[in-house]
Design a protein around this motif. Structure first.
Motif, PDB file in Angstrom:
ATOM      1  N   SER A  31      69.685  10.409 100.923  1.00 21.21           N
ATOM      2  CA  SER A  31      69.889  11.855 101.000  1.00 21.21           C
ATOM      3  C   SER A  31      69.898  12.322 102.452  1.00 21.21           C
ATOM      4  O   SER A  31      70.628  13.247 102.805  1.00 21.21           O
ATOM      5  N   SER A  32      69.117  11.682 103.297  1.00 23.95           N
ATOM      6  CA  SER A  32      69.158  12.015 104.724  1.00 23.95           C
ATOM      7  C   SER A  32      70.498  11.634 105.335  1.00 23.95           C
ATOM      8  O   SER A  32      71.040  12.370 106.170  1.00 23.95           O
ATOM      9  N   ALA A  33      71.041  10.490 104.928  1.00 22.51           N
ATOM     10  CA  ALA A  33      72.360  10.085 105.426  1.00 22.51           C
ATOM     11  C   ALA A  33      73.431  11.067 104.963  1.00 22.51           C
ATOM     12  O   ALA A  33      74.342  11.414 105.725  1.00 22.51           O
ATOM     13  N   GLU A  34      73.308  11.561 103.746  1.00 20.21           N
ATOM     14  CA  GLU A  34      74.255  12.558 103.257  1.00 20.21           C
ATOM     15  C   GLU A  34      74.108  13.858 104.032  1.00 20.21           C
ATOM     16  O   GLU A  34      75.096  14.520 104.350  1.00 20.21           O
ATOM     17  N   GLY A  35      72.893  14.228 104.379  1.00 16.52           N
ATOM     18  CA  GLY A  35      72.679  15.407 105.210  1.00 16.52           C
ATOM     19  C   GLY A  35      73.312  15.250 106.585  1.00 16.52           C
ATOM     20  O   GLY A  35      73.892  16.200 107.128  1.00 16.52           O
ATOM     21  N   LEU A  36      73.211  14.054 107.163  1.00 19.68           N
ATOM     22  CA  LEU A  36      73.853  13.792 108.449  1.00 19.68           C
ATOM     23  C   LEU A  36      75.366  13.914 108.317  1.00 19.68           C
ATOM     24  O   LEU A  36      76.024  14.525 109.164  1.00 19.68           O
ATOM     25  N   ARG A  37      75.926  13.363 107.246  1.00 17.55           N
ATOM     26  CA  ARG A  37      77.372  13.449 107.041  1.00 17.55           C
ATOM     27  C   ARG A  37      77.824  14.906 106.884  1.00 17.55           C
ATOM     28  O   ARG A  37      78.852  15.300 107.424  1.00 17.55           O
ATOM     29  N   ARG A  38      77.033  15.712 106.171  1.00 14.43           N
ATOM     30  CA  ARG A  38      77.370  17.135 106.028  1.00 14.43           C
ATOM     31  C   ARG A  38      77.364  17.828 107.380  1.00 14.43           C
ATOM     32  O   ARG A  38      78.248  18.627 107.695  1.00 14.43           O
ATOM     33  N   ARG A  39      76.357  17.544 108.199  1.00 13.46           N
ATOM     34  CA  ARG A  39      76.257  18.165 109.522  1.00 13.46           C
ATOM     35  C   ARG A  39      77.435  17.741 110.408  1.00 13.46           C
ATOM     36  O   ARG A  39      78.021  18.556 111.106  1.00 13.46           O
ATOM     37  N   LEU A  40      77.789  16.454 110.355  1.00  9.03           N
ATOM     38  CA  LEU A  40      78.913  15.968 111.150  1.00  9.03           C
ATOM     39  C   LEU A  40      80.237  16.558 110.670  1.00  9.03           C
ATOM     40  O   LEU A  40      81.112  16.866 111.476  1.00  9.03           O
ATOM     41  N   ARG A  41      80.384  16.738 109.351  1.00  8.41           N
ATOM     42  CA  ARG A  41      81.598  17.376 108.832  1.00  8.41           C
ATOM     43  C   ARG A  41      81.698  18.817 109.303  1.00  8.41           C
ATOM     44  O   ARG A  41      82.794  19.309 109.602  1.00  8.41           O
ATOM     45  N   ALA A  42      80.555  19.505 109.379  1.00  7.66           N
ATOM     46  CA  ALA A  42      80.564  20.887 109.868  1.00  7.66           C
ATOM     47  C   ALA A  42      80.992  20.937 111.335  1.00  7.66           C
ATOM     48  O   ALA A  42      81.778  21.810 111.731  1.00  7.66           O
ATOM     49  N   ILE A  43      80.503  19.995 112.128  1.00  2.00           N
ATOM     50  CA  ILE A  43      80.909  19.950 113.535  1.00  2.00           C
ATOM     51  C   ILE A  43      82.394  19.602 113.639  1.00  2.00           C
ATOM     52  O   ILE A  43      83.121  20.175 114.453  1.00  2.00           O
ATOM     53  N   GLY A  74      79.731   9.256 110.736  1.00  2.44           N
ATOM     54  CA  GLY A  74      79.629   9.591 109.312  1.00  2.44           C
ATOM     55  C   GLY A  74      79.854   8.381 108.424  1.00  2.44           C
ATOM     56  O   GLY A  74      79.143   8.173 107.444  1.00  2.44           O
ATOM     57  N   TRP A  75      80.855   7.568 108.778  1.00  2.00           N
ATOM     58  CA  TRP A  75      81.128   6.375 107.978  1.00  2.00           C
ATOM     59  C   TRP A  75      80.004   5.350 108.083  1.00  2.00           C
ATOM     60  O   TRP A  75      79.710   4.641 107.130  1.00  2.00           O
ATOM     61  N   ALA A  76      79.385   5.256 109.236  1.00  5.46           N
ATOM     62  CA  ALA A  76      78.363   4.233 109.456  1.00  5.46           C
ATOM     63  C   ALA A  76      76.952   4.730 109.178  1.00  5.46           C
ATOM     64  O   ALA A  76      75.997   3.987 109.377  1.00  5.46           O
ATOM     65  N   SER A  77      76.802   5.955 108.705  1.00  5.27           N
ATOM     66  CA  SER A  77      75.459   6.522 108.546  1.00  5.27           C
ATOM     67  C   SER A  77      74.592   5.738 107.564  1.00  5.27           C
ATOM     68  O   SER A  77      73.376   5.724 107.689  1.00  5.27           O
ATOM     69  N   GLN A  78      75.211   5.065 106.607  1.00 10.25           N
ATOM     70  CA  GLN A  78      74.425   4.257 105.673  1.00 10.25           C
ATOM     71  C   GLN A  78      73.849   3.014 106.345  1.00 10.25           C
ATOM     72  O   GLN A  78      72.893   2.434 105.856  1.00 10.25           O
ATOM     73  N   ASP A  79      74.431   2.602 107.463  1.00 11.43           N
ATOM     74  CA  ASP A  79      73.970   1.395 108.143  1.00 11.43           C
ATOM     75  C   ASP A  79      72.766   1.634 109.033  1.00 11.43           C
ATOM     76  O   ASP A  79      72.159   0.689 109.515  1.00 11.43           O
ATOM     77  N   PHE A  80      72.425   2.889 109.284  1.00 10.92           N
ATOM     78  CA  PHE A  80      71.317   3.190 110.178  1.00 10.92           C
ATOM     79  C   PHE A  80      70.027   3.288 109.385  1.00 10.92           C
ATOM     80  O   PHE A  80      69.736   4.287 108.762  1.00 10.92           O
ATOM     81  N   SER A  81      69.263   2.227 109.385  1.00 11.87           N
ATOM     82  CA  SER A  81      67.938   2.243 108.780  1.00 11.87           C
ATOM     83  C   SER A  81      67.023   1.396 109.652  1.00 11.87           C
ATOM     84  O   SER A  81      67.485   0.607 110.471  1.00 11.87           O
ATOM     85  N   LEU A  82      65.735   1.574 109.481  1.00 13.67           N
ATOM     86  CA  LEU A  82      64.790   0.825 110.292  1.00 13.67           C
ATOM     87  C   LEU A  82      64.884  -0.672 110.018  1.00 13.67           C
ATOM     88  O   LEU A  82      64.816  -1.488 110.930  1.00 13.67           O
ATOM     89  N   THR A  83      65.065  -1.038 108.760  1.00 16.43           N
ATOM     90  CA  THR A  83      65.151  -2.453 108.399  1.00 16.43           C
ATOM     91  C   THR A  83      66.384  -3.092 109.020  1.00 16.43           C
ATOM     92  O   THR A  83      66.297  -4.150 109.650  1.00 16.43           O
ATOM     93  N   ARG A  84      67.541  -2.433 108.868  1.00 14.19           N
ATOM     94  CA  ARG A  84      68.772  -2.991 109.410  1.00 14.19           C
ATOM     95  C   ARG A  84      68.752  -3.033 110.928  1.00 14.19           C
ATOM     96  O   ARG A  84      69.243  -3.969 111.536  1.00 14.19           O
ATOM     97  N   ALA A  85      68.182  -2.007 111.543  1.00 15.50           N
ATOM     98  CA  ALA A  85      68.093  -1.991 113.009  1.00 15.50           C
ATOM     99  C   ALA A  85      67.181  -3.114 113.496  1.00 15.50           C
ATOM    100  O   ALA A  85      67.495  -3.805 114.464  1.00 15.50           O
ATOM    101  N   GLY A  86      66.049  -3.327 112.816  1.00 18.52           N
ATOM    102  CA  GLY A  86      65.131  -4.402 113.196  1.00 18.52           C
ATOM    103  C   GLY A  86      65.763  -5.770 113.044  1.00 18.52           C
ATOM    104  O   GLY A  86      65.637  -6.625 113.933  1.00 18.52           O
TER     105      GLY A  86
END
Length: 187
Positions: A31-43, A74-86
């Motif tokens: 849901s946070s990733a979806e919120g980021l995508r909404r914000r980026l779409r607004a920009i 926006g497309w890569a927002s699902q890839d940003f997580s603490l586990t994947r980054a680590g």
């Protein structure tokens, strides 16, 4: 070795609670990733309207770079997580390669310098800063499960315990931004 019924019940309850926490964490991150995508779409919509009104050309390098960057994040927002980054850091991969953040500032500065009107240049630079702020806010609040809940629920409770009325202005802004990212209602 046999387990008595009380221990077996405790183990089952612990496993179910762990599964529930992991599921809620995953839903929170999505849901946070979806919120980021909404914000980026607004920009991106703001950028499109800016170009549609003739303030900047649709083919200008600054417009194209910013638009592509907004879309790739926006497309890569699902890839940003603490586990994947680590895991990416442990394996030596570039964590941000799927997002075009214009980390090479020289390219972004050259593209921005090609915009003739100083008002248009300032507006596009402001949209770029908005994009970076949204991205970093997502990484600090959205990619961490329960961070929005923490800001929404726990911070005001600590303020009441310490005898303060409402939380400080920065905390209220942080709470509002976390609620916007996750879709929680703002008080």
């Amino acid at each position: 070795m046999t387990l008595d019924p009380e221990t077996l019940t405790t183990v089952r309850a612990a496993l179910l609670a762990s599964a529930a926490v992991l599921a809620i964490a995953k839903i929170s991150r999505h849901s946070s990733a979806e919120g980021l995508r909404r914000r980026l779409r607004a920009i991106e919509l703001e950028l499109f309207e800016f170009a549609r009104l003739g303030q900047v050309g649709f083919r200008e390098p600054a417009y194209v770079l910013l638009r592509d960057s907004l879309r790739s994040i926006g497309w890569a927002s699902q890839d940003f997580s603490l586990t994947r980054a680590g895991l990416a850091l442990l394996r030596g991969h570039d964590v941000w390669r799927s997002a075009n953040l214009q980390r090479e500032t020289r390219v972004w500065d050259e593209a921005l310098d090609q915009v003739a009107d100083w008002r248009s240049k300032a507006a596009i630079a402001y949209m770029h800063r908005q994009m970076l702020r949204a991205f970093w806010a997502y990484l600090t609040l959205g990619a961490i499960p329960f961070a929005a809940w923490f800001c929404h629920s726990v911070v005001p409770a600590f303020a009441r315990l310490n005898g303060h009325g409402a939380p400080t202005r920065k905390t209220r802004l942080l709470e509002a931004y976390a609620c916007t990212l996750t879709g929680l209602p703002i008080r």
